[in-house]
Design a protein around this motif. Structure first.
Motif, PDB file in Angstrom:
ATOM      1  N   GLY A  51       5.589 -33.087 -31.184  1.00  0.00           N
ATOM      2  CA  GLY A  51       6.355 -33.307 -29.957  1.00  0.00           C
ATOM      3  C   GLY A  51       6.494 -32.068 -29.094  1.00  0.00           C
ATOM      4  O   GLY A  51       7.175 -32.099 -28.079  1.00  0.00           O
ATOM      5  N   LEU A  52       5.871 -30.965 -29.499  1.00  0.00           N
ATOM      6  CA  LEU A  52       6.060 -29.716 -28.748  1.00  0.00           C
ATOM      7  C   LEU A  52       5.074 -29.627 -27.582  1.00  0.00           C
ATOM      8  O   LEU A  52       3.855 -29.654 -27.808  1.00  0.00           O
ATOM      9  CB  LEU A  52       5.835 -28.513 -29.668  1.00  0.00           C
ATOM     10  CG  LEU A  52       6.968 -28.169 -30.625  1.00  0.00           C
ATOM     11  CD1 LEU A  52       6.497 -27.153 -31.653  1.00  0.00           C
ATOM     12  CD2 LEU A  52       8.176 -27.626 -29.879  1.00  0.00           C
ATOM     13  N   LEU A  57       4.657 -24.243 -27.123  1.00  0.00           N
ATOM     14  CA  LEU A  57       3.861 -23.619 -28.198  1.00  0.00           C
ATOM     15  C   LEU A  57       3.394 -22.231 -27.757  1.00  0.00           C
ATOM     16  O   LEU A  57       3.456 -21.263 -28.528  1.00  0.00           O
ATOM     17  CB  LEU A  57       2.659 -24.503 -28.533  1.00  0.00           C
ATOM     18  CG  LEU A  57       2.933 -25.627 -29.530  1.00  0.00           C
ATOM     19  CD1 LEU A  57       1.740 -26.580 -29.607  1.00  0.00           C
ATOM     20  CD2 LEU A  57       3.237 -25.081 -30.921  1.00  0.00           C
ATOM     21  N   ASP A  58       2.962 -22.125 -26.497  1.00  0.00           N
ATOM     22  CA  ASP A  58       2.503 -20.809 -25.999  1.00  0.00           C
ATOM     23  C   ASP A  58       3.632 -19.790 -26.026  1.00  0.00           C
ATOM     24  O   ASP A  58       3.452 -18.646 -26.445  1.00  0.00           O
ATOM     25  CB  ASP A  58       1.952 -20.948 -24.566  1.00  0.00           C
ATOM     26  CG  ASP A  58       0.610 -21.677 -24.562  1.00  0.00           C
ATOM     27  OD1 ASP A  58      -0.006 -21.789 -25.654  1.00  0.00           O
ATOM     28  OD2 ASP A  58       0.204 -22.154 -23.487  1.00  0.00           O
ATOM     29  N   ASP A  62       3.827 -16.336 -28.139  1.00  0.00           N
ATOM     30  CA  ASP A  62       4.091 -15.023 -27.521  1.00  0.00           C
ATOM     31  C   ASP A  62       5.228 -14.314 -28.246  1.00  0.00           C
ATOM     32  O   ASP A  62       5.215 -13.102 -28.422  1.00  0.00           O
ATOM     33  CB  ASP A  62       4.483 -15.194 -26.043  1.00  0.00           C
ATOM     34  CG  ASP A  62       3.270 -15.511 -25.189  1.00  0.00           C
ATOM     35  OD1 ASP A  62       2.141 -15.363 -25.706  1.00  0.00           O
ATOM     36  OD2 ASP A  62       3.463 -15.918 -24.020  1.00  0.00           O
ATOM     37  N   ALA A  63       6.209 -15.096 -28.683  1.00  0.00           N
ATOM     38  CA  ALA A  63       7.416 -14.483 -29.279  1.00  0.00           C
ATOM     39  C   ALA A  63       7.138 -13.890 -30.661  1.00  0.00           C
ATOM     40  O   ALA A  63       7.655 -12.814 -30.993  1.00  0.00           O
ATOM     41  CB  ALA A  63       8.541 -15.517 -29.368  1.00  0.00           C
ATOM     42  N   ILE A  64       6.324 -14.581 -31.497  1.00  0.00           N
ATOM     43  CA  ILE A  64       6.191 -14.087 -32.886  1.00  0.00           C
ATOM     44  C   ILE A  64       4.730 -13.905 -33.335  1.00  0.00           C
ATOM     45  O   ILE A  64       4.488 -13.554 -34.483  1.00  0.00           O
ATOM     46  CB  ILE A  64       6.944 -15.005 -33.880  1.00  0.00           C
ATOM     47  CG1 ILE A  64       6.387 -16.436 -33.867  1.00  0.00           C
ATOM     48  CG2 ILE A  64       8.431 -14.993 -33.632  1.00  0.00           C
ATOM     49  CD1 ILE A  64       6.953 -17.311 -34.989  1.00  0.00           C
ATOM     50  N   ALA A 102       6.414 -28.111 -35.883  1.00  0.00           N
ATOM     51  CA  ALA A 102       5.702 -26.847 -36.129  1.00  0.00           C
ATOM     52  C   ALA A 102       6.517 -26.013 -37.095  1.00  0.00           C
ATOM     53  O   ALA A 102       7.735 -26.197 -37.231  1.00  0.00           O
ATOM     54  CB  ALA A 102       5.505 -26.084 -34.821  1.00  0.00           C
ATOM     55  N   VAL A 103       5.814 -25.107 -37.767  1.00  0.00           N
ATOM     56  CA  VAL A 103       6.473 -24.172 -38.680  1.00  0.00           C
ATOM     57  C   VAL A 103       6.343 -22.779 -38.074  1.00  0.00           C
ATOM     58  O   VAL A 103       5.232 -22.350 -37.738  1.00  0.00           O
ATOM     59  CB  VAL A 103       5.806 -24.211 -40.068  1.00  0.00           C
ATOM     60  CG1 VAL A 103       6.448 -23.200 -41.003  1.00  0.00           C
ATOM     61  CG2 VAL A 103       5.886 -25.620 -40.658  1.00  0.00           C
TER      62      VAL A 103
END
Ligand SMILES: Cc1cc2nc3c(=O)[nH]c(=O)nc-3n(C[C@H](O)[C@H](O)[C@H](O)COP(=O)(O)OP(=O)(O)OC[C@H]3O[C@@H](n4cnc5c(N)ncnc54)[C@H](O)[C@@H]3O)c2cc1C
Length: 528
Positions: A51-52, A57-58, A62-64, A102-103
């Motif tokens: 559902g993301l 997701l992008d 970028d964050a991790i 997502a994980v």
């Protein structure tokens, strides 16, 4: 992952357990002819569509870092629900509706904080994921009104941050597992002393979030009593608590985070009171004529301030099944109620404690059985969960539940919960075996841990829920707590509301609204 899904095998095929021949014979004797029920093939499992949205997701990548955001089938499946029997049955039956979209695997507090803030802004449900050993539905978030669900796996937060040998404290990151905690502290000659049955996989953050209690709680205390400080990532920002060993500065807000099950923030670091690693450990067993006699002896010990490191008492049924030794199920146990006493410390302290305990137990009708059974119990104490898949494969449902009350009400609670479980399962045509032991003791009371085994019906999840409902109603009616150490999750919420009453419920909801205004932190868990 193998093509057959054996979800309780904890990821280590080398530890896969098959049932010994005498156990299979015992199962047939107890529950009738074999009715095998293998898990479905992994390929047939249904996951919800991701559902993301792509832009989310992008942003997460970028964050991790792109390699730490995973929306693939396998990681999603491995982060679907926890390890309760209903969770295992769902997956074994092909139902992965509880899978996250997502994980995410952040590296440190700052990355966790960035994810929590982002998910709050974008209305994405967040499931903090430690070892995944929840047995109360604590890892199944509600999607209602939210864009999607992500699991934040804390496995990369696995460091010892600080040791203060003078104060006997250590700061551990939340994703540190039980064995890793012992390894890291062991390098400094220290131990945490927290050994729940899920020790091999559960994490420091999970222990704090669920107020876990280990098998050595009589000597080392439950996990929440070890916590002196916490660092938490919340939608409002970083929250740090605990500047002194004790304080009169208002209510102790650490207690609000302990047991909050990921609904108020993600614990990223825990400062813990630690102990010197024991030089000696001795475990021995005692036999009492009855469970009631053994319970009286336990009460006497704790009320006299005599606290062996481990203190555990099986009822007559559990004793007769000799649960400490699954390979010898059915062997003659000699009857009565078996008590395990463990002593850890210096040689002198162990000897003193053993003598002191022995005098009390002998005076109250106990018979010493020596150290052989106790040592076997200690060696095999993390093994039983590996049997669960083998039993489910045989069509045998096994599940546990636990509660606690004051000593004065313990006999009644024991009798009523046992009767409720037996009644609810017999009414479905499946006569159960119900075992119980006293797992944790206090000056004022103790906890009861029930294990239930019976033949599965065609709908084993409904079968178990009916039994669980009856047992939970009996617990509340007898004045027990709905959970002594497994936590509330989704499964205990109705009874938890009864336990804390309408004022408690309002207080909790108000705190939740204030710290998590978008309601993204583990929605559907804990808060009534
Ligand atoms: C076979 C078996 C035996 C068990 N034996 C025991 C026992 O002896 N004693 C006992 O107390 N429990 C026991 N449990 C229950 C379970 O292991 C405990 O609740 C444990 O504390 C969970 O830790 P975890 O790291 O696996 O957390 P998870 O199962 O991953 O999470 C548990 C809950 O806490 C939340 N959470 C996890 N990490 C964080 C974090 N860092 N910050 C905020 N929230 C977080 C999750 O969202 C979830 O709601 C057992 C479970 C199994 C399957």
């Amino acid at each position: 992952m193998s093509d057959r899904m054996h979800w309780s095998r904890w990821g280590d095929p080398a530890r896969t357990t098959t049932l010994p021949a005498n156990a299979l014979a015992m199962l047939e004797l107890a529950f009738g002819p074999p009715a095998p029920r293998p898990a479905v093939d992994q390929q047939t499992v249904q996951l919800p569509a991701v559902g993301l949205p792509d832009d989310v997701l992008d942003a997460l990548r970028d964050a991790i870092g792109v390699e730490h955001v995973d929306a693939g089938v396998e990681p999603r499946l491995l982060h679907t629900g926890g390890k309760s029997t209903p969770d295992l049955l769902a997956l074994r039956g092909g139902d992965a509706a509880a899978a996250p979209d997502a994980v995410l695997r952040p590296a440190d507090h700052d990355e966790v904080q960035a994810l929590v803030s982002f998910c709050s802004e974008r209305r994405i449900a967040v499931v903090p994921y430690g070892g995944g050993t929840s047995v109360v539905g604590g890892l199944t978030a509600s999607r209602d009104g939210l864009v999607a669900v992500v699991a934040i796996d804390l496995g990369r937060l696995d460091r010892l941050v600080d040791v203060d040998e003078v104060s006997s404290t250590a700061v551990l990151q939340a994703g540190v597992s039980g064995p890793r905690a012992e390894e890291l502290l062991g390098e400094h000659g220290m131990t945490l002393g927290h050994f729940p049955q899920s020790f091999e996989f559960a994490t420091v953050g999970g222990f704090a979030a669920t107020r876990s209690s280990g098998q050595s709680s009589s000597g080392y205390g439950r996990f929440d009593t070890m916590v002196v400080g916490l660092k938490v990532a919340t939608p409002l920002g970083t929250w740090e608590l605990g500047v002194a060993p004790a304080s009169a500065a208002g209510p102790d807000l650490r207690q609000l985070v302990l047991g909050s099950e990921g609904t108020l923030g993600i614990v990223t670091e825990v400062r813990l009171a630690v102990r010197t690693k024991p030089a000696t450990a001795v475990y021995e067993t005692w036999r009492f004529p009855t469970f009631v006699d053994g319970a009286t002896a336990m009460r006497t010990l704790t009320q006299d301030g005599i606290n062996p490191t481990v203190l555990r008492l099986s009822d007559e049924t559990e004793t007769s099944l000799n649960l400490a030794k699954p390979e010898s199920i059915g062997a003659d146990s000699g009857g009565g109620a078996l008590m395990v006493c463990g002593y850890e410390g210096t040689d002198g302290r162990v000897e003193r404690m053993r003598r002191e305990v022995g005098e009390v137990l002998q005076g109250l009708g106990g018979t010493p059985l020596g150290a052989e059974d106790g040592e076997q119990w200690a060696e095999g104490r993390f093994d039983a969960p590996y049997l669960r898949d083998a039993l489910l494969d045989e069509g045998v449902l096994v599940e546990t539940l636990e509660t606690a009350t004051f000593w004065g009400d313990l006999d009644r609670l024991y009798a009523e919960v046992k009767a409720a479980l037996e009644g609810a399962l017999s009414a479905q045509g499946t006569n159960p075996i119900v075992l119980c032991h006293i797992s944790h003791v206090y000056r004022t009371g103790a906890s009861l841990y029930f294990t239930v085994a019976c033949r599965e019906t065609d709908d084993p999840r409904a079968q178990w829920y009916a039994a669980k409902q009856a047992a939970s109603d009996a617990i509340v009616a007898a004045g027990g707590t709905i959970t002594h150490h497994h936590a509330v999750g989704r499964d205990h919420r109705p009874w938890y509301a009864e336990e804390i009453g309408p004022i408690g419920t309002d207080v909790l909801r108000a705190v939740k609204r204030s710290v998590d205004p978008a309601g993204v932190l583990n929605p559907g868990v804990l808060i009534p």
